[in-house]
Design a protein around this motif. Structure first.
Motif, PDB file in Angstrom:
ATOM      1  N   UNK A  29      44.399 -42.917 -12.115  1.00 57.10           N
ATOM      2  CA  UNK A  29      45.350 -43.460 -10.945  1.00 57.10           C
ATOM      3  C   UNK A  29      46.499 -42.929 -11.051  1.00 57.10           C
ATOM      4  N   UNK A  30      47.331 -42.365 -10.074  1.00 60.27           N
ATOM      5  CA  UNK A  30      48.561 -41.815  -9.919  1.00 60.27           C
ATOM      6  C   UNK A  30      49.455 -42.662  -9.161  1.00 60.27           C
ATOM      7  N   UNK A  31      50.576 -43.040  -9.264  1.00 61.51           N
ATOM      8  CA  UNK A  31      51.374 -43.566  -8.104  1.00 61.51           C
ATOM      9  C   UNK A  31      52.172 -42.797  -7.213  1.00 61.51           C
ATOM     10  N   UNK A  32      52.029 -41.592  -7.363  1.00 60.15           N
ATOM     11  CA  UNK A  32      52.836 -40.639  -6.572  1.00 60.15           C
ATOM     12  C   UNK A  32      52.107 -39.299  -6.435  1.00 60.15           C
ATOM     13  N   UNK A  33      52.335 -38.531  -5.482  1.00 57.36           N
ATOM     14  CA  UNK A  33      51.735 -37.027  -5.343  1.00 57.36           C
ATOM     15  C   UNK A  33      52.463 -36.344  -6.311  1.00 57.36           C
ATOM     16  N   UNK A  34      51.883 -35.347  -7.037  1.00 57.99           N
ATOM     17  CA  UNK A  34      52.449 -34.560  -7.914  1.00 57.99           C
ATOM     18  C   UNK A  34      53.589 -33.459  -7.212  1.00 57.99           C
ATOM     19  N   UNK A  52      45.585 -40.899  -5.772  1.00 56.20           N
ATOM     20  CA  UNK A  52      47.131 -41.174  -5.690  1.00 56.20           C
ATOM     21  C   UNK A  52      47.114 -42.455  -4.592  1.00 56.20           C
ATOM     22  N   UNK A  53      47.584 -43.437  -5.382  1.00 60.75           N
ATOM     23  CA  UNK A  53      47.882 -44.715  -4.807  1.00 60.75           C
ATOM     24  C   UNK A  53      49.293 -45.280  -4.940  1.00 60.75           C
ATOM     25  N   UNK A  54      50.155 -45.203  -3.966  1.00 56.86           N
ATOM     26  CA  UNK A  54      51.639 -45.547  -4.077  1.00 56.86           C
ATOM     27  C   UNK A  54      51.935 -46.820  -4.413  1.00 56.86           C
ATOM     28  N   UNK A  55      50.892 -47.810  -3.883  1.00 55.77           N
ATOM     29  CA  UNK A  55      51.326 -49.168  -3.853  1.00 55.77           C
ATOM     30  C   UNK A  55      50.942 -49.680  -5.417  1.00 55.77           C
ATOM     31  N   UNK A 102      44.076 -32.695  -1.988  1.00 51.89           N
ATOM     32  CA  UNK A 102      44.420 -33.355  -0.897  1.00 51.89           C
ATOM     33  C   UNK A 102      45.761 -34.195  -1.022  1.00 51.89           C
ATOM     34  N   UNK A 103      46.756 -33.528  -0.340  1.00 49.28           N
ATOM     35  CA  UNK A 103      48.179 -34.158  -0.695  1.00 49.28           C
ATOM     36  C   UNK A 103      48.180 -35.622  -0.442  1.00 49.28           C
ATOM     37  N   UNK A 104      48.923 -36.324  -1.235  1.00 47.01           N
ATOM     38  CA  UNK A 104      49.114 -37.840  -1.188  1.00 47.01           C
ATOM     39  C   UNK A 104      47.810 -38.655  -1.228  1.00 47.01           C
ATOM     40  N   UNK A 105      46.506 -37.885  -1.447  1.00 48.71           N
ATOM     41  CA  UNK A 105      45.289 -38.729  -1.673  1.00 48.71           C
ATOM     42  C   UNK A 105      44.510 -38.452  -3.108  1.00 48.71           C
ATOM     43  N   UNK A 106      44.429 -37.157  -3.343  1.00 56.82           N
ATOM     44  CA  UNK A 106      43.545 -36.873  -4.367  1.00 56.82           C
ATOM     45  C   UNK A 106      43.785 -35.443  -4.981  1.00 56.82           C
ATOM     46  N   UNK A 107      43.379 -35.396  -6.495  1.00 57.11           N
ATOM     47  CA  UNK A 107      43.414 -34.177  -6.793  1.00 57.11           C
ATOM     48  C   UNK A 107      42.083 -34.086  -7.736  1.00 57.11           C
ATOM     49  N   UNK A 108      41.335 -33.158  -7.644  1.00 58.06           N
ATOM     50  CA  UNK A 108      40.100 -33.199  -8.427  1.00 58.06           C
ATOM     51  C   UNK A 108      40.008 -31.618  -9.180  1.00 58.06           C
ATOM     52  N   UNK A 109      39.654 -31.789 -10.573  1.00 54.83           N
ATOM     53  CA  UNK A 109      39.535 -30.328 -11.242  1.00 54.83           C
ATOM     54  C   UNK A 109      37.971 -30.664 -12.012  1.00 54.83           C
TER      55      UNK A 109
END
Length: 565
Positions: free
Chosen positions: A78-83, A270-273, A242-249
């Motif tokens: 999980x990430x609280x913010x877009x990179x 990416x989940x800001x809440x 996908x900005x503000x949603x996910x990153x997959x590698x």
């Protein structure tokens, strides 16, 4: 996490005193260079929390060393913010993701200050101003457009350093390469040499940080930057952003460290809440926790079967900056008034359930370099009466209003609201302006467009960078605050010119005392205690503490997984 004693640090300094001699003489073996670190979340789950640590494992945990690492698997973090884009040289906020695409010359272990070669097979500090890296042969850029698996050479290192120095879109600190480097050259395809104009003790730590990634020229020529097309020679290759949603590698099969990475892929959600992010971990949707953990959450997780919780030294220091070259903070009495009114313990009690430390100029968890906590607490005593007197003496008997942009994170906005109550007691009305991080950086911090500003200092693991808030050239090569002091500049250059660890440490400690007596332009607040959590099917080769930002645990290289349950 009590601070260690002075005798501990004197002993460690003695062991570090032959640092350069050891570095010059030793070709670090591949096994040492493959030394592992903490959990794969590294900064991924600690984007606004802190770095992973390797404290004592819970009694129920099977030590990773007793398990056989397995290849395969997909980790979800999980990430609280877009990179904020995936160009590691451009972005100051997304290292925990973008660092996975890139290779680095070396990293520096925070715990023992040793240099661990990565792309380099040997790192030499020839003299006080000359450094030489000998590259491993056969390192390849990703086998994708436009590099198609070509070999990395020393010319790529030169290009990467020149781009980091010259590209105006790159806001990372340029001082070393722009102001203090005499030459950079590739005398042959596998040798990179850098010569400084003067002794610069933090040079190896600086070049070991994530913004010194080695990148290919043709990718910049094709796309202009790497924000959407990160191409490098790192352990992972981008599949989706996908900005503000996910990153997959996905794993790079040609990665230059044999047998690494273990994972087939990593997903960042990416989940800001904060509550939603925490519950995603609790319900096993995420393998590593990206939410900020406080004392209450930790108690809950420690009673959850299968969850591993560790202390995680938090290097993300919270502070507020004053723009001191324009009203109202051209009057130094207001600096001191604000400093005296901010109740750090109140912030710790309300925001961290009493678990935190007062900040000096250097993170209170960067233990070798920070001032003793008792000394910092003694200095930062609240004195509302004196603060009110200073505000009146500055000509604001009827009070004043101050605009304050704040980064749009729950923790900082709540901090600002609490400090607004503190400042109201001395007649300062705070107008909080919540801003997304991109807006805060571009329109306020870098533009100098603020009176007071709330911010996280990045998790610096070397003291020079945080001290630069008091340097005329600032942290990013410019002063965010308009501050200038010849005395503070002299302190910076004294610590930069001293290579003996113990002597440099004493200079750094005295410099911090002088900076605190300024009462600005940075108002040091507090840092909450940090924790990291993961499910017990996430492992690393070896649990170690305190590796720096380009350590391999940060890059997810040594992480492996057993079956989820």
């Amino acid at each position: 996490m009590p601070q260690r004693s002075e005798s501990h640090w004197k002993g460690r300094a003695a062991s570090m005193s032959d640092y350069w001699e050891r570095l010059n003489k030793r070709r670090i073996p591949r096994r040492a260079a493959l030394k592992a670190g903490a959990t794969a979340m590294g900064l991924a789950g600690a984007a606004l929390v802190g770095c992973g640590d390797g404290g004592e494992a819970p009694a129920t945990e099977t030590p990773a060393a007793e398990l056989t690492p397995q290849h395969g698997g997909n980790e979800v973090i999980g990430l609280p913010a877009d990179p904020g884009g995936l160009d590691v040289q451009q972005s100051v906020t997304g290292y925990w993701v973008s660092g996975n695409f890139n290779g680095y010359l070396h990293s520096v272990n925070l715990d023992d200050q040793k240099v661990y070669p990565q792309m380099a097979e040997k790192v030499e500090h020839v003299d006080e101003v000359t450094y030489v890296w000998t590259l491993r042969r056969g390192i390849k850029f990703h086998d994708i457009d436009p590099t198609f698996g070509r070999e990395v050479t020393a010319e790529d290192v030169v290009f990467s350093m020149e781009r980091r120095r010259d590209d105006p879109s790159i806001m990372n600190d340029k001082q070393l390469l722009r102001d203090y480097t005499a030459s950079m050259e590739a005398p042959d395809p596998y040798t990179f040499r850098l010569v400084n104009t003067r002794p610069y003790a933090p040079a190896l730590d600086e070049i070991g940080n994530p913004s010194y990634a080695i990148i290919p020229r043709e990718a910049i020529e094709k796309w202009g930057d790497l924000s959407q097309h990160p191409v490098g020679c790192g352990a992972f290759i981008l599949e989706e952003y996908a900005k503000a949603e996910r990153v997959r590698v996905r794993k790079n099969p040609d990665f230059y460290m044999e047998g690494r990475p273990f994972l087939d892929s990593i997903d960042w959600a990416l989940i800001p809440d904060v509550s939603t992010l925490y519950q995603a971990f609790r319900t096993k949707q995420h393998d590593s926790c990206g939410a900020t953990l406080d004392k209450l959450k930790v108690e809950e997780l420690e009673n959850t079967p299968g969850v591993i919780v560790r202390d995680s030294p938090n290097y993300w220091t919270r502070c507020l900056l004053l723009r001191v070259d324009r009203p109202p903070f051209t009057d130094r009495r207001l600096w001191q008034a604000v400093d005296l009114a901010v109740d750090r313990q109140d912030l710790i009690d309300k925001m961290a359930f009493g678990e935190g430390r007062f900040n000096g100029p250097v993170s209170p968890y960067l233990e070798y370099w920070c001032l003793p906590q008792e000394e910092v607490r003694e200095f930062y005593k609240v004195d509302i009466a004196e603060a009110k007197r200073l505000v009146a003496a500055a000509g604001y008997e009827d009070g004043l209003e101050v605009d304050a942009p704040v980064m749009n994170t729950a923790n900082l906005t709540k901090d600002a609201e609490i400090v607004r109550e503190h400042l109201a007691k001395i007649g300062i009305k705070l107008n909080i302006q919540v801003r997304d991080i991109a807006v805060l950086l571009a329109q306020h911090l870098y533009a100098g467009n603020f009176q007071m500003l709330w911010f996280y200092n990045l998790p610096y693991v070397e003291p020079d960078r945080p001290l630069c808030q008091w340097f005329s050239k600032g942290i990013a090569g410019l002063s965010f605050t308009g501050y200038y002091s010849e005395e503070m500049d002299n302190w910076i250059w004294r610590e930069r010119s001293e290579f003996d660890p113990e002597k440099r440490r004493e200079i750094v400690l005295d410099a911090q005392r002088a900076m605190m007596r300024e009462h600005g332009p940075q108002i040091n607040n507090y840092t909450p205690r940090g924790w990291a959590a993961r499910w017990d099917w996430v492992h690393t080769v070896e649990e170690g503490r305190g590796l720096g930002l380009t350590s391999r645990n940060f890059l997810g290289i040594d992480t492996w997984m057993t079956a989820r349950h």
